[in-house]
Design a protein around this motif. Structure first.
Motif, PDB file in Angstrom:
ATOM      1  N   GLY A 531      36.917 141.647  78.165  1.00 34.14           N
ATOM      2  CA  GLY A 531      35.647 141.026  77.803  1.00 34.14           C
ATOM      3  C   GLY A 531      34.937 141.661  76.634  1.00 34.14           C
ATOM      4  N   LYS A 532      34.915 142.983  76.571  1.00 31.23           N
ATOM      5  CA  LYS A 532      34.136 143.659  75.534  1.00 31.23           C
ATOM      6  C   LYS A 532      34.760 143.567  74.152  1.00 31.23           C
ATOM      7  N   TYR A 533      35.998 143.062  74.072  1.00 28.38           N
ATOM      8  CA  TYR A 533      36.649 142.953  72.762  1.00 28.38           C
ATOM      9  C   TYR A 533      36.721 141.506  72.263  1.00 28.38           C
ATOM     10  N   LYS A 534      36.232 140.559  73.056  1.00 30.63           N
ATOM     11  CA  LYS A 534      36.377 139.149  72.676  1.00 30.63           C
ATOM     12  C   LYS A 534      35.581 138.784  71.426  1.00 30.63           C
ATOM     13  N   ASP A 535      34.463 139.472  71.196  1.00 26.16           N
ATOM     14  CA  ASP A 535      33.655 139.155  70.012  1.00 26.16           C
ATOM     15  C   ASP A 535      34.371 139.536  68.720  1.00 26.16           C
ATOM     16  N   GLU A 536      35.297 140.487  68.793  1.00 26.58           N
ATOM     17  CA  GLU A 536      36.001 140.945  67.591  1.00 26.58           C
ATOM     18  C   GLU A 536      36.748 139.818  66.891  1.00 26.58           C
ATOM     19  N   ILE A 537      37.285 138.889  67.689  1.00 26.68           N
ATOM     20  CA  ILE A 537      38.154 137.867  67.093  1.00 26.68           C
ATOM     21  C   ILE A 537      37.375 136.651  66.609  1.00 26.68           C
ATOM     22  N   LYS A 538      36.041 136.729  66.665  1.00 28.29           N
ATOM     23  CA  LYS A 538      35.252 135.635  66.100  1.00 28.29           C
ATOM     24  C   LYS A 538      35.380 135.631  64.580  1.00 28.29           C
ATOM     25  N   ASP A 539      35.621 136.803  64.018  1.00 27.00           N
ATOM     26  CA  ASP A 539      35.881 136.918  62.584  1.00 27.00           C
ATOM     27  C   ASP A 539      37.375 136.670  62.350  1.00 27.00           C
ATOM     28  N   GLU A 540      37.703 135.701  61.508  1.00 25.28           N
ATOM     29  CA  GLU A 540      39.098 135.285  61.322  1.00 25.28           C
ATOM     30  C   GLU A 540      39.971 136.422  60.801  1.00 25.28           C
ATOM     31  N   LYS A 541      39.471 137.193  59.853  1.00 29.36           N
ATOM     32  CA  LYS A 541      40.267 138.299  59.303  1.00 29.36           C
ATOM     33  C   LYS A 541      40.514 139.373  60.361  1.00 29.36           C
TER      34      LYS A 541
END
Length: 598
Positions: A531-541
Motif C-alpha cells: 500500500g505505501k508504495y502505490k503512489d510511486e507509480i502514479k508518475d509514469e517515469k
C-alpha cells in the motif's frame, strides 16, 4: 465388501464426550451430543423425503454448522453431498444441478431469488429445504424438519467400499466443472493413516527443537504427567525417548480412531481448530477431521475473509491450530490495522497455521514470523482428487522454502517423466498419487476419469514436481498447463513469483505466459505493490523505472531467461471462494497483451 459408514464417526465421539464442544460459530455452540442428535434427525427427514442410498443432495450455503450436519446425515443414509460454490451465478448453479441430478436441494434463504430464476429447469429435484428465518410456507423449513424428526430412531445404513460419500466439483478452469467422487472407503483410508493427527504429530516430533514458548503451548495439549515438561524444574523428563513414546502413542491412538482414555483421545479434545476454507471445497471438507476426532471446530461468521475476526476468534476461543489458503490471506492477516492489538495474544495461544491448496511462500513465512515468532507452519498437499496430508513442518529458526515437501513413500507418490520413467534426483515430472485417500472417478465423465487415473490406480495430479538432489525432498513447480514455454525454455511461474515477492515493495505477484508471435510465449509479471508504495507509480517515469528494477531483481537471482519480459501493476487479483488466485481468469484478461501493446 462392507465398509464402515463414516457417518458413525461423530456419533462415536458423542458417545465418548457428549458435552465436548463440537462446533462454534458466533453465539451458536453445539456439543457433540447436540450435533449427533441433529444429524440423526436430518437423516430421518431426508429418508422420509425419499432420499435413498446412492442419491445426491445438493447444498448451497456459506460455512455454517448446518453444512456439516448435512454432510453427516447424508453419510448415514448412504446419500452423497454435492456442494455448490456460493459465488456461482444461476446458470452455473443450474449446470451442477443438471450434472449431479440431486433429489433434494438444501440452501440458504438468501439464495431464493437466484434459484427462482432456474427452478423450472430442474429435472431431478423433488424437495427444497431452506435454512434461515421467516421461510415462505411453500418451502420446507430446515429447522422445522430437524424438530419434527428429533426423536426418531437412530438411523444408519450398511455400505460397501464403493458407496459414494460426497462429490467435490472442480473449479472448471479447463472447461466445465467436474464432480470428483469420494467414497466411504477413501475417507476410512484417510482416517486409518492418522486423520487429524497427520497434522499434529509431525510438529510434536520436534518439540525439543522448539522455542520454549512454542513447546509449552504443545505440552499444554497433553494430559498429566506429560504436560509437566513445560515447567523448568521438570523439563528434564522431556527426553528424546519420552518424546518418541508420546508420538508413537498419539499415532497409534489416531489410527484406531482415538479409543476413550487413550493419550490421543485426551490430547485431541484439548484442540480447538479455526477453519476458514469453504465447505464445498476439498480443503473445507477437511474440517471433518477435527470433528471426527473430538476436537472443537470454530467457524467464522463473515462471508468473506475478515482478518480482524480471525484474530478475535483465535483469542476468544484459544485456538491452537488454524487453516488458511495462500499468501493473500496470510498477508492480509498481518497487515490488518488491528494486528498490534492482537499479535502478542495470538502468539501466546496459537501453535500452528496449516496452509493448503495454495502454500505460503518462503517470504510470507518470514513475514509471519516477524509478527508471530512462536508459531509453526504446516504446508500440506491437498487436491480435489487426492488428499495426501503428510505436511512439511516449519518451526521458528528453520530455513524456509516455497512449495517444498518431504517425499512421500514410493508406494504413495511418484514423479513420472514424459517417457513414463520415474524421475531421478534433479529431474522433473508429473506428480502421481496412489489410490487410497483419493477420488474414485469423475461423475459421469468416463473419458476424463480414464485420462486421470492409470490402470494400476495412480492419480495424475496435473502438477509438475522436481525431485531435489537429496532424493528426499520434492518441489512443486506448478500446474503443467501453466508452464511457460518461451523459445523452447521452460519457466515455472511459482519459482519466479517467489523471487518477485521478496522485493521489499511487492505485496503479491502472478506470472503468466502471454502469446508472443516471435517466441511462442513470453512471461508477464503482474505485480500488486504494498500500500505505501502505490503512489510511486502514479508518475509514469517512476513506474517504468520500477518495472525495470523488478525485472533486474529477478535476473540477479535466477537464470536470465526466467525473468519476466514485461511487468504490469495491478490493484488486486481475482480470488476464488477457496482463497486461490484465479489464474485462468487472469490469463483470459491478459491474453492479448502483446497484441494490444503493439
Amino acid at each position: 465388501m462392507t465398509n464402515k459408514n463414516i457417518g458413525l464417526l461423530i456419533h462415536e465421539v458423542a458417545l465418548k464426550h457428549p458435552k465436548q464442544k463440537a462446533i462454534i460459530q458466533g453465539d451458536r455452540v453445539f456439543t457433540y451430543k447436540q450435533i449427533d442428535e441433529r444429524i440423526n434427525a436430518l437423516a430421518n427427514s431426508l429418508k422420509s423425503l425419499g432420499c435413498e442410498k446412492g442419491d445426491h443432495v445438493a447444498v448451497l450455503l456459506y460455512n455454517c454448522p448446518e453444512y456439516y450436519e448435512i454432510y453427516n446425515a447424508c453419510y448415514r443414509i448412504g446419500a452423497a453431498v454435492v456442494g455448490i460454490n456460493y459465488r456461482y451465478k444461476p446458470p452455473e448453479i443450474l449446470f451442477i444441478i443438471k450434472d449431479a441430478k440431486p433429489k433434494v436441494f438444501i440452501y440458504a434463504k438468501e439464495f431464493i431469488n437466484s434459484i427462482k430464476e432456474i427452478r423450472k429447469e430442474f429435472e431431478s429435484v423433488n424437495h427444497e429445504l431452506i435454512i434461515g428465518h421467516d421461510i415462505p410456507s411453500n418451502f420446507l423449513n430446515y429447522e422445522n424438519e430437524i424438530l419434527k424428526h428429533m426423536y426418531d430412531p437412530f438411523l444408519v445404513v450398511d455400505l460397501t467400499e464403493d458407496d459414494k460419500a460426497f462429490l467435490i466439483y472442480t473449479g472448471g478452469t479447463t472447461g466445465r466443472p467436474k464432480g470428483a467422487v469420494w467414497t466411504h472407503k477413501a475417507v476410512n483410508t484417510l482416517i486409518g493413516q492418522g486423520g487429524m493427527m497427520q497434522w499434529v504429530i509431525p510438529m510434536f516430533r520436534r518439540i525439543k527443537e522448539m522455542p520454549k514458548k512454542m513447546s509449552n503451548k504443545c505440552l499444554q495439549m497433553l494430559p498429566f504427567p506429560y504436560n509437566l515438561g513445560r515447567f523448568p524444574i521438570l523439563s528434564l523428563i522431556q527426553t528424546k525417548k519420552l518424546v518418541k513414546k508420546v508420538n508413537d502413542e498419539l499415532q497409534k491412538s489416531a489410527e484406531n480412531n482415538y479409543p476413550k482414555g487413550s493419550l490421543g483421545d485426551k490430547a485431541i479434545v484439548k484442540n480447538t481448530m479455526l477453519w476458514y476454507p469453504p465447505a464445498f471445497h476439498i480443503y473445507g471438507w477437511l474440517a471433518h477431521l477435527p470433528l471426527f476426532s473430538g476436537s472443537t471446530l470454530v467457524l467464522s461468521e463473515s462471508k468473506s475473509y475478515n482478518p480482524k475476526e480471525i484474530l478475535q476468534l483465535i483469542v476468544k476461543h484459544k485456538v491452537r491450530f488454524m487453516t488458511t489458503i495462500g499468501d493473500k490471506t496470510a498477508r492480509a492477516l498481518i497487515n490488518t490495522p488491528e494486528i498490534d492489538e492482537y499479535k502478542n495474544k495470538v502468539n501466546n495461544i496459537l501453535i500452528g497455521i496449516v496452509s493448503g491448496a495454495a502454500i505460503f511462500s518462503a517470504q510470507t513465512k518470514r513475514m509471519l514470523w516477524e509478527i508471530f515468532p512462536d508459531i509453526g507452519f504446516l504446508d500440506t498437499i491437498a487436491a480435489t482428487e487426492s488428499l495426501q496430508l503428510v505436511p512439511k513442518v516449519y518451526i521458528p529458526g528453520d530455513k524456509v522454502s516455497s512449495n517444498e515437501f518431504d517425499r512421500l513413500p514410493p508406494d504413495r507418490f511418484r514423479i513420472v517423466k514424459d517417457n513414463g520413467e520415474d524421475a531421478k534426483p534433479g529431474e522433473i515430472g508429473e506428480g502421481y498419487f496412489k489410490s487410497g485417500p483419493t477420488m474414485k472417478e469423475y461423475y459421469g465423465a468416463k473419458e476424463k476419469t480414464i485420462s486421470t487415473i492409470t490402470e494400476d490406480g495412480w492419480i495424475k495430479s496435473g502438477d509438475l514436481y522436481k525431485l531435489l538432489e537429496d532424493g528426499k525432498t520434492v518441489r512443486l513447480l506448478g500446474r503443467i498447463k501453466e508452464t511457460i514455454n518461451t523459445g523452447g525454455e521452460k519457466i515455472h511461474p511459482p519459482e519466479v513469483e517467489n523471487v518477485l515477492n521478496q522485493h521489499p515493495k511487492v505485496f503479491m505477484s502472478v506470472v503468466i505466459g502471454v502469446p508472443d508471435p516471435e517466441w511462442g510465449q513470453s512471461a508477464l509479471g503482474l505485480v500488486q505493490l504494498k500500500g505505501k508504495y502505490k503512489d510511486e507509480i502514479k508518475d509514469e517515469k517512476a513506474a517504468e523505472k520500477l518495472k525495470q528494477e523488478l525485472i533486474d531483481f529477478v535476473k540477479d537471482r535466477l537464470a536470465r531467461y526466467k525473468a519476466p519480459k514485461y511487468i504490469e501493476f495491478v490493484d488486486e487479483f481475482p480470488i476464488s471462494p477457496a482463497g486461490k488466485t484465479q489464474r485462468g481468469k487472469i490469463r483470459s484478461q491478459w491474453k492479448n497483451y502483446i497484441t494490444d501493446e503493439e
